[in-house]
Scaffold this motif. Structure first.
Motif, PDB file in Angstrom:
ATOM      1  N   MET A   1       0.818  -1.213   0.000  1.00 52.14           N
ATOM      2  CA  MET A   1       0.000   0.000   0.000  1.00 52.14           C
ATOM      3  C   MET A   1       0.856   1.270   0.000  1.00 52.14           C
ATOM      4  SD  MET A   1      -3.298  -0.706   0.117  1.00 52.14           S
ATOM      5  CE  MET A   1      -4.491  -1.944   0.663  1.00 52.14           C
ATOM      6  N   ARG A   2       0.500   2.185  -0.895  1.00 52.89           N
ATOM      7  CA  ARG A   2       1.093   3.522  -0.865  1.00 52.89           C
ATOM      8  C   ARG A   2       0.288   4.430   0.059  1.00 52.89           C
ATOM      9  NH1 ARG A   2       0.917   8.298  -4.113  1.00 52.89           N
ATOM     10  NH2 ARG A   2      -0.720   7.469  -5.465  1.00 52.89           N
ATOM     11  N   LEU A   3      -1.020   4.159   0.160  1.00 52.36           N
ATOM     12  CA  LEU A   3      -1.912   4.947   0.998  1.00 52.36           C
ATOM     13  C   LEU A   3      -2.878   4.004   1.708  1.00 52.36           C
ATOM     14  CD1 LEU A   3      -3.080   7.834   1.729  1.00 52.36           C
ATOM     15  CD2 LEU A   3      -4.680   7.478  -0.165  1.00 52.36           C
ATOM     16  N   GLY A   4      -2.827   4.030   3.048  1.00 53.70           N
ATOM     17  CA  GLY A   4      -3.773   3.238   3.830  1.00 53.70           C
ATOM     18  C   GLY A   4      -5.037   4.030   4.114  1.00 53.70           C
ATOM     19  N   VAL A   5      -5.930   3.451   4.903  1.00 55.77           N
ATOM     20  CA  VAL A   5      -7.215   4.110   5.143  1.00 55.77           C
ATOM     21  C   VAL A   5      -7.096   5.141   6.263  1.00 55.77           C
ATOM     22  CG1 VAL A   5      -8.542   2.121   4.352  1.00 55.77           C
ATOM     23  CG2 VAL A   5      -8.064   2.377   6.792  1.00 55.77           C
ATOM     24  N   SER A   6      -7.996   6.120   6.235  1.00 58.68           N
ATOM     25  CA  SER A   6      -8.029   7.202   7.215  1.00 58.68           C
ATOM     26  C   SER A   6      -8.948   6.821   8.379  1.00 58.68           C
ATOM     27  CB  SER A   6      -8.571   8.471   6.550  1.00 58.68           C
ATOM     28  OG  SER A   6      -9.936   8.272   6.196  1.00 58.68           O
TER      29      SER A   6
ATOM     30  N   ALA B   1     -17.498  -8.480   6.308  1.00 56.67           N
ATOM     31  CA  ALA B   1     -18.396  -8.442   5.144  1.00 56.67           C
ATOM     32  C   ALA B   1     -18.425  -7.062   4.502  1.00 56.67           C
ATOM     33  CB  ALA B   1     -19.806  -8.859   5.565  1.00 56.67           C
ATOM     34  N   MET B   2     -18.261  -6.020   5.307  1.00 55.89           N
ATOM     35  CA  MET B   2     -18.348  -4.649   4.795  1.00 55.89           C
ATOM     36  C   MET B   2     -17.000  -4.052   4.409  1.00 55.89           C
ATOM     37  SD  MET B   2     -21.474  -3.602   4.637  1.00 55.89           S
ATOM     38  CE  MET B   2     -21.800  -5.248   3.998  1.00 55.89           C
ATOM     39  N   LEU B   3     -15.901  -4.721   4.752  1.00 61.57           N
ATOM     40  CA  LEU B   3     -14.587  -4.098   4.580  1.00 61.57           C
ATOM     41  C   LEU B   3     -14.264  -3.770   3.123  1.00 61.57           C
ATOM     42  CD1 LEU B   3     -11.416  -4.706   6.559  1.00 61.57           C
ATOM     43  CD2 LEU B   3     -11.238  -4.878   4.097  1.00 61.57           C
ATOM     44  N   LEU B   4     -14.486  -4.694   2.199  1.00 65.42           N
ATOM     45  CA  LEU B   4     -14.138  -4.429   0.800  1.00 65.42           C
ATOM     46  C   LEU B   4     -14.922  -3.260   0.207  1.00 65.42           C
ATOM     47  CD1 LEU B   4     -13.561  -7.899  -0.920  1.00 65.42           C
ATOM     48  CD2 LEU B   4     -11.889  -6.165  -0.318  1.00 65.42           C
ATOM     49  N   PRO B   5     -16.261  -3.262   0.261  1.00 63.58           N
ATOM     50  CA  PRO B   5     -16.975  -2.141  -0.353  1.00 63.58           C
ATOM     51  C   PRO B   5     -16.704  -0.788   0.304  1.00 63.58           C
ATOM     52  CG  PRO B   5     -18.509  -3.597   0.805  1.00 63.58           C
ATOM     53  CD  PRO B   5     -17.199  -4.301   0.736  1.00 63.58           C
ATOM     54  N   VAL B   6     -16.394  -0.780   1.617  1.00 58.22           N
ATOM     55  CA  VAL B   6     -16.186   0.498   2.300  1.00 58.22           C
ATOM     56  C   VAL B   6     -14.751   1.008   2.142  1.00 58.22           C
ATOM     57  CG1 VAL B   6     -16.267   1.670   4.548  1.00 58.22           C
ATOM     58  CG2 VAL B   6     -18.039   0.036   3.955  1.00 58.22           C
ATOM     59  N   TRP B   7     -13.791   0.115   1.936  1.00 61.17           N
ATOM     60  CA  TRP B   7     -12.382   0.539   1.911  1.00 61.17           C
ATOM     61  C   TRP B   7     -11.711   0.477   0.541  1.00 61.17           C
ATOM     62  CZ3 TRP B   7      -9.650  -1.582   6.969  1.00 61.17           C
ATOM     63  CH2 TRP B   7     -10.157  -0.855   8.073  1.00 61.17           C
ATOM     64  N   ARG B   8     -12.276  -0.242  -0.423  1.00 63.99           N
ATOM     65  CA  ARG B   8     -11.523  -0.487  -1.665  1.00 63.99           C
ATOM     66  C   ARG B   8     -11.186   0.788  -2.436  1.00 63.99           C
ATOM     67  NH1 ARG B   8     -16.543  -3.331  -3.938  1.00 63.99           N
ATOM     68  NH2 ARG B   8     -15.304  -5.248  -3.823  1.00 63.99           N
ATOM     69  N   HIS B   9     -11.975   1.849  -2.283  1.00 66.76           N
ATOM     70  CA  HIS B   9     -11.717   3.085  -3.023  1.00 66.76           C
ATOM     71  C   HIS B   9     -10.912   4.098  -2.204  1.00 66.76           C
ATOM     72  CE1 HIS B   9     -15.288   3.602  -0.601  1.00 66.76           C
ATOM     73  NE2 HIS B   9     -15.260   4.917  -0.767  1.00 66.76           N
ATOM     74  N   ARG B  10     -10.530   3.730  -0.974  1.00 64.41           N
ATOM     75  CA  ARG B  10      -9.843   4.678  -0.091  1.00 64.41           C
ATOM     76  C   ARG B  10      -8.362   4.374   0.054  1.00 64.41           C
ATOM     77  NH1 ARG B  10     -14.208   6.839   3.531  1.00 64.41           N
ATOM     78  NH2 ARG B  10     -16.044   5.537   3.266  1.00 64.41           N
ATOM     79  N   VAL B  11      -7.877   3.334  -0.584  1.00 67.34           N
ATOM     80  CA  VAL B  11      -6.471   2.951  -0.482  1.00 67.34           C
ATOM     81  C   VAL B  11      -5.814   3.025  -1.861  1.00 67.34           C
ATOM     82  CG1 VAL B  11      -6.829   1.458   1.528  1.00 67.34           C
ATOM     83  CG2 VAL B  11      -7.027   0.497  -0.770  1.00 67.34           C
ATOM     84  N   GLN B  12      -4.492   3.086  -1.857  1.00 68.07           N
ATOM     85  CA  GLN B  12      -3.745   3.105  -3.115  1.00 68.07           C
ATOM     86  C   GLN B  12      -2.604   2.113  -3.035  1.00 68.07           C
ATOM     87  OE1 GLN B  12      -2.302   6.933  -4.280  1.00 68.07           O
ATOM     88  NE2 GLN B  12      -4.199   7.491  -5.287  1.00 68.07           N
ATOM     89  N   LEU B  13      -2.425   1.372  -4.113  1.00 65.66           N
ATOM     90  CA  LEU B  13      -1.322   0.414  -4.173  1.00 65.66           C
ATOM     91  C   LEU B  13      -0.030   1.111  -4.569  1.00 65.66           C
ATOM     92  CD1 LEU B  13      -3.002  -2.579  -6.054  1.00 65.66           C
ATOM     93  CD2 LEU B  13      -2.625  -2.353  -3.600  1.00 65.66           C
ATOM     94  N   ARG B  14       1.088   0.529  -4.163  1.00 68.74           N
ATOM     95  CA  ARG B  14       2.381   0.989  -4.660  1.00 68.74           C
ATOM     96  C   ARG B  14       2.531   0.579  -6.126  1.00 68.74           C
ATOM     97  NH1 ARG B  14       5.676   2.777  -0.672  1.00 68.74           N
ATOM     98  NH2 ARG B  14       5.180   2.143   1.474  1.00 68.74           N
ATOM     99  N   PRO B  15       3.267   1.347  -6.924  1.00 68.05           N
ATOM    100  CA  PRO B  15       3.429   1.009  -8.349  1.00 68.05           C
ATOM    101  C   PRO B  15       3.971  -0.394  -8.565  1.00 68.05           C
ATOM    102  CG  PRO B  15       4.249   3.224  -7.918  1.00 68.05           C
ATOM    103  CD  PRO B  15       3.912   2.629  -6.584  1.00 68.05           C
ATOM    104  N   GLU B  16       4.900  -0.820  -7.705  1.00 62.72           N
ATOM    105  CA  GLU B  16       5.476  -2.162  -7.890  1.00 62.72           C
ATOM    106  C   GLU B  16       4.436  -3.260  -7.674  1.00 62.72           C
ATOM    107  OE1 GLU B  16       7.386  -0.367  -4.081  1.00 62.72           O
ATOM    108  OE2 GLU B  16       6.677   0.307  -6.055  1.00 62.72           O
ATOM    109  N   ALA B  17       3.481  -3.021  -6.754  1.00 56.67           N
ATOM    110  CA  ALA B  17       2.406  -4.000  -6.540  1.00 56.67           C
ATOM    111  C   ALA B  17       1.485  -4.051  -7.752  1.00 56.67           C
ATOM    112  CB  ALA B  17       1.607  -3.651  -5.280  1.00 56.67           C
TER     113      ALA B  17
END
Length: 328
Positions: free
Chosen positions: A255-260, A290-306
């Motif tokens: 992760m380049r950016l984790g959740v707030s 059950a709710m983690l993916l829909p609530v968090w998937r748009h709030r994080v960013q992957l590192r370019p290498e990932a």
């Protein structure tokens, strides 16, 4: 016998859950194979949050929101976002009234209960931020006057994940305003056959009344359901679990950016809504997961290498769920 679907009916939890179940049934009369997205929208309504719907063209994103709005006795408006749309086209603006000789405020489409923002990434950042400010503040300020938006107020915004020409990506700070990001996939084979059968039998997606979709829930029931979901209990161990999951996203090497912290409160609100909807009095770790993916998937960013390794955000989040210790 009292009809639980009218606004003057008693609002006990069983009746409210039955009404929301009927919403799912009514939406299913027009939309096939998107049960997860329907449930996600209902949870967003209960948690008082906005939804980003993502999917390729033709997977019924717009039809889903239109059908949901018909099942609710709420005012609904739709805006097709285009590159020439101005902020005032969304929020409203002052217009000269020749009869009174004064300027009067004309409300924009944001003054509604359920706003369908079609292809939100096709309009410039200035217009996007006008909508997103209204989503966050639940009000519009024009010429120094603040005007509150109706309650309830939910924005369901759609975007196409494959066409990037002429689009404007939503910045991370603005994506964070959406409680959930629901991904609508192409339906399974049997569901797609069912879609074709309906069209072969004369189904018209523009005539939901002919499809038998009926309104079953009003603002009073929705307000009561939200209050009931808000009363669901949460133990300290589950709160600590949410925090541990959030901190794990910030430490993840992918992760380049984790959740707030806002993302953690959003996950808690969605988990409480899901717990209430499924008949629980307290939130369990299963509701959080059950709710983690829909609530968090748009709030994080992957590192370019990932990203280069072909890893997806959903895969990394699932890995984090497996790694973080679950409270017993």
């Amino acid at each position: 016998m009292t009809d639980p679907h009218h606004d003057d009916a008693p609002h006990d939890d069983a009746q409210l859950r039955t009404a929301l179940d009927r919403v799912r049934t009514e939406v299913g009369k027009a939309v096939v194979g998107q049960d997860g997205a329907v449930t996600g929208l209902i949870i967003a309504l209960l948690a008082d949050g906005h939804v980003l719907l993502e999917g390729v063209p033709g997977v019924a994103k717009t039809l889903l929101v239109r059908t949901l709005s018909r099942t609710l006795r709420l005012e609904t408006r739709r805006v097709q976002f285009t590159p020439d749309l101005m902020p005032g086209d969304i929020t409203g603006s002052l217009a000269y009234d020749p009869r009174s000789g004064e300027f009067a405020f004309r409300e924009g489409p944001v003054f509604t209960n359920l706003l369908l923002a079609d292809e939100i990434n096709r309009t410039p950042p200035k217009t996007q931020s006008a909508l997103l400010e209204a989503m966050e503040e639940r009000q519009v300020s024009v010429d120094g006057v603040t005007r509150p938006l109706p309650a309830p107020f939910l924005v369901a915004a759609t975007q196409n994940p494959i066409e990037y020409e002429g689009t404007y990506d939503l910045p991370e700070a603005q994506l964070d305003r959406f409680l959930m990001k629901l991904v609508l996939d192409v339906p399974e084979r049997d569901a797609e056959v069912s879609v074709l059968r309906r069209h072969a039998d004369g189904f018209d997606p523009h005539d939901l009344a002919a499809a038998g979709v009926e309104p079953v829930l009003g603002a009073a029931e929705l307000t009561a359901a939200r209050a009931a979901a808000g009363r669901v209990g949460v133990g300290d161990d589950v709160l600590a679990y949410v925090v541990d999951l959030a901190r794990a996203t910030r430490r993840s090497p992918s992760m380049r950016l984790g959740v707030s912290p806002r993302a953690a409160t959003g996950l808690l609100a969605a988990a409480k809504a899901w717990a209430w909807l499924t008949g629980f009095e307290k939130v369990t770790p299963d509701h959080v997961q059950a709710m983690l993916l829909p609530v968090w998937r748009h709030r994080v960013q992957l590192r370019p290498e990932a990203e280069l390794e072909g890893v997806s955000v959903d895969q990394v989040l699932r890995g984090i769920v497996q790694q973080v210790q679950v409270p017993l």
